[in-house]
Enzyme design. Structure first.
Site, mmCIF file in Angstrom:
data_model
loop_
_atom_site.group_PDB
_atom_site.id
_atom_site.type_symbol
_atom_site.label_atom_id
_atom_site.label_comp_id
_atom_site.label_asym_id
_atom_site.label_seq_id
_atom_site.Cartn_x
_atom_site.Cartn_y
_atom_site.Cartn_z
ATOM 1 N N HIS A 44 35.322 45.067 43.854
ATOM 2 C CA HIS A 44 35.120 45.429 42.244
ATOM 3 C C HIS A 44 34.564 46.881 42.061
ATOM 4 O O HIS A 44 33.723 47.184 42.918
ATOM 5 C CB HIS A 44 34.101 44.311 41.833
ATOM 6 C CG HIS A 44 34.818 43.219 41.575
ATOM 7 N ND1 HIS A 44 35.501 42.418 42.172
ATOM 8 C CD2 HIS A 44 34.647 42.304 40.293
ATOM 9 C CE1 HIS A 44 35.961 41.260 41.614
ATOM 10 N NE2 HIS A 44 35.404 41.236 40.196
ATOM 11 N N GLU A 85 34.304 48.651 37.215
ATOM 12 C CA GLU A 85 34.282 47.783 35.868
ATOM 13 C C GLU A 85 33.279 48.401 34.825
ATOM 14 O O GLU A 85 33.645 48.390 33.556
ATOM 15 C CB GLU A 85 34.074 46.450 36.366
ATOM 16 C CG GLU A 85 34.117 45.336 35.228
ATOM 17 C CD GLU A 85 33.874 44.066 35.814
ATOM 18 O OE1 GLU A 85 34.370 43.124 34.969
ATOM 19 O OE2 GLU A 85 33.448 43.867 36.950
ATOM 20 N N HIS A 89 39.626 46.110 38.836
ATOM 21 C CA HIS A 89 39.247 46.378 37.510
ATOM 22 C C HIS A 89 39.542 47.723 37.343
ATOM 23 O O HIS A 89 40.643 48.409 36.852
ATOM 24 C CB HIS A 89 37.890 45.934 37.273
ATOM 25 C CG HIS A 89 37.436 44.730 37.153
ATOM 26 N ND1 HIS A 89 38.009 43.786 36.290
ATOM 27 C CD2 HIS A 89 36.823 44.032 37.990
ATOM 28 C CE1 HIS A 89 37.806 42.512 36.495
ATOM 29 N NE2 HIS A 89 36.921 42.638 37.496
ATOM 30 N N PRO A 144 39.420 32.697 36.426
ATOM 31 C CA PRO A 144 40.262 32.187 35.588
ATOM 32 C C PRO A 144 39.908 30.817 34.962
ATOM 33 O O PRO A 144 40.422 30.572 33.680
ATOM 34 C CB PRO A 144 41.440 31.735 36.473
ATOM 35 C CG PRO A 144 41.050 31.966 37.763
ATOM 36 C CD PRO A 144 39.976 32.906 37.939
ATOM 37 N N LEU A 145 38.922 29.954 35.370
ATOM 38 C CA LEU A 145 38.537 28.873 34.958
ATOM 39 C C LEU A 145 37.590 29.287 33.721
ATOM 40 O O LEU A 145 37.462 28.498 32.680
ATOM 41 C CB LEU A 145 37.887 28.154 35.884
ATOM 42 C CG LEU A 145 38.385 27.321 37.157
ATOM 43 C CD1 LEU A 145 37.739 26.723 38.082
ATOM 44 C CD2 LEU A 145 39.274 26.574 36.469
ATOM 45 N N GLN A 146 37.154 30.486 33.656
ATOM 46 C CA GLN A 146 36.169 30.772 32.705
ATOM 47 C C GLN A 146 37.006 31.607 31.349
ATOM 48 O O GLN A 146 36.481 31.525 30.338
ATOM 49 C CB GLN A 146 35.065 31.602 33.167
ATOM 50 C CG GLN A 146 34.111 32.143 32.387
ATOM 51 C CD GLN A 146 32.890 32.901 32.879
ATOM 52 O OE1 GLN A 146 32.807 33.040 34.027
ATOM 53 N NE2 GLN A 146 31.894 33.415 32.046
#
Length: 327
Positions: free
Chosen positions: A144, A147, A166, A224-226
């Site tokens: 990451h 971001e 990001h 993705p679940l969030q």
């Protein structure tokens, strides 16, 4: 998948993956290393940063030299494509000159982003050299980066990583943006995640600018679940991007090709999907040669201009340049 930098964590993770058969031919794991030294130090899990590195990499070197020493880990590593590094980039970084060697036991503050990236990258490269010599799979480093936080984190990504996740802070620096373009550093953007965590609105994402300027960007998911509402989160990313930014079918084909190139799959698998990596195969990618050749010729012209300007040879004719990317 995230793993803690504590001793024995690799064996626990490999046991879980192998026992529960969380594996598929079309899936590769990217291991997230959390930058949580200060917390681990406070909880007395480690005594210095060197111990963090040993907890992460010593089992990997051991299983590379002797697969029977961690048999399930050896099996699991066949499905691992690389390493990520995660935490809040907005946390204040200490100045580099104030950071002691990794073996120093008196330091309790979180090391800066560049410190983490350097040591992770150095150990991954060393591990890859050994595994390559033994004919084993090797790993990429795709943290990451960019971001939030200091825009200079992008320098660490440029110098040390194979690609980044990001990268939206690139919009704040034309210099970094141009370097990432010239080197075609892979940038996996996640507009849905950024819209929830960083940006005021989805349309504030700089993804469209990056893509039109020729940076090596792709669309990806993050948590993705969030942040997603369907069972096909990546398809959701593509659908939103196409609708809100009015992307053409050619744009979508180019993004899909970029995604395959950036992925952690081996070369044979990638070429099965999109053909030879160094050229375009329209029957597989749906990407017209006109777009592919335009991108390549623009990049070659920009690299030629930079090469000419850096050579200091005023006698040579200056090469023609493509339209300015950062206008």
């Amino acid at each position: 998948v995230s793993t803690q930098s504590t001793w024995g964590e690799w064996d626990h993770l490999a046991e879980w993956v192998v026992t529960h058969k969380v594996r598929h031919a079309q899936n590769k794991w990217l291991i997230q290393i959390p930058r949580t030294f200060s917390t681990d130090r406070q909880l007395e899990r480690v005594s210095n940063f060197q111990q963090v590195l040993e907890n992460i990499f010593q089992p990997l070197f051991e299983v590379t030299l002797d697969p029977t020493s961690h048999s399930k880990l050896a099996e699991f590593l066949n499905d691992v494509s690389g390493f990520d590094s995660v935490n809040d980039e907005g946390l204040c970084d200490d100045q580099l000159e104030d950071i002691p060697p990794a073996s120093f036991t008196g330091h309790r503050m979180e090391p800066p982003y560049s410190y983490w990236c350097y040591y992770l990258s150095a150990n991954i490269r060393s591990l890859n050299s050994l595994r390559s010599a033994l004919g084993l799979t090797v790993f990429t480093f795709r943290p990451h980066c960019g971001e939030t936080g200091n825009v200079d984190h992008l320098a660490s990504g440029f110098l040390l990583a194979n690609g980044i996740a990001h990268g939206i802070k690139l919009i704040e620096s034309d210099v970094y943006q141009y370097l990432y373009y010239l080197a075609q550093v892979a940038v996996a953007t996640s507009p849905c995640s950024n819209a929830h965590l960083v940006l005021a609105e989805y349309t504030h994402s700089p993804f469209k600018s990056f893509f039109y300027r020729g940076l090596n960007v792709s669309l990806s998911t993050d948590d993705p679940l969030q942040f997603h509402l369907s069972e096909q989160p990546l398809l959701e990313e593509y659908a939103l991007a196409r609708t809100l930014w009015k992307l053409s079918p050619v744009d979508m084909a180019e993004l899909a090709r970029n995604s395959v190139l950036q992925s952690g799959f081996d070369t044979n698998t990638k070429e099965k999907w999109i053909g030879p990596l160094h050229r375009n195969s329209p029957l597989l990618t749906n990407l017209p040669d006109l777009r592919f050749n335009l991108r390549r010729s623009q990049l070659e012209q920009h690299r030629a201009v930079v090469q000419f300007e850096s050579s200091g040879n005023a006698d040579n004719k200056r090469p023609s340049s493509a339209a300015c990317l950062l206008a």
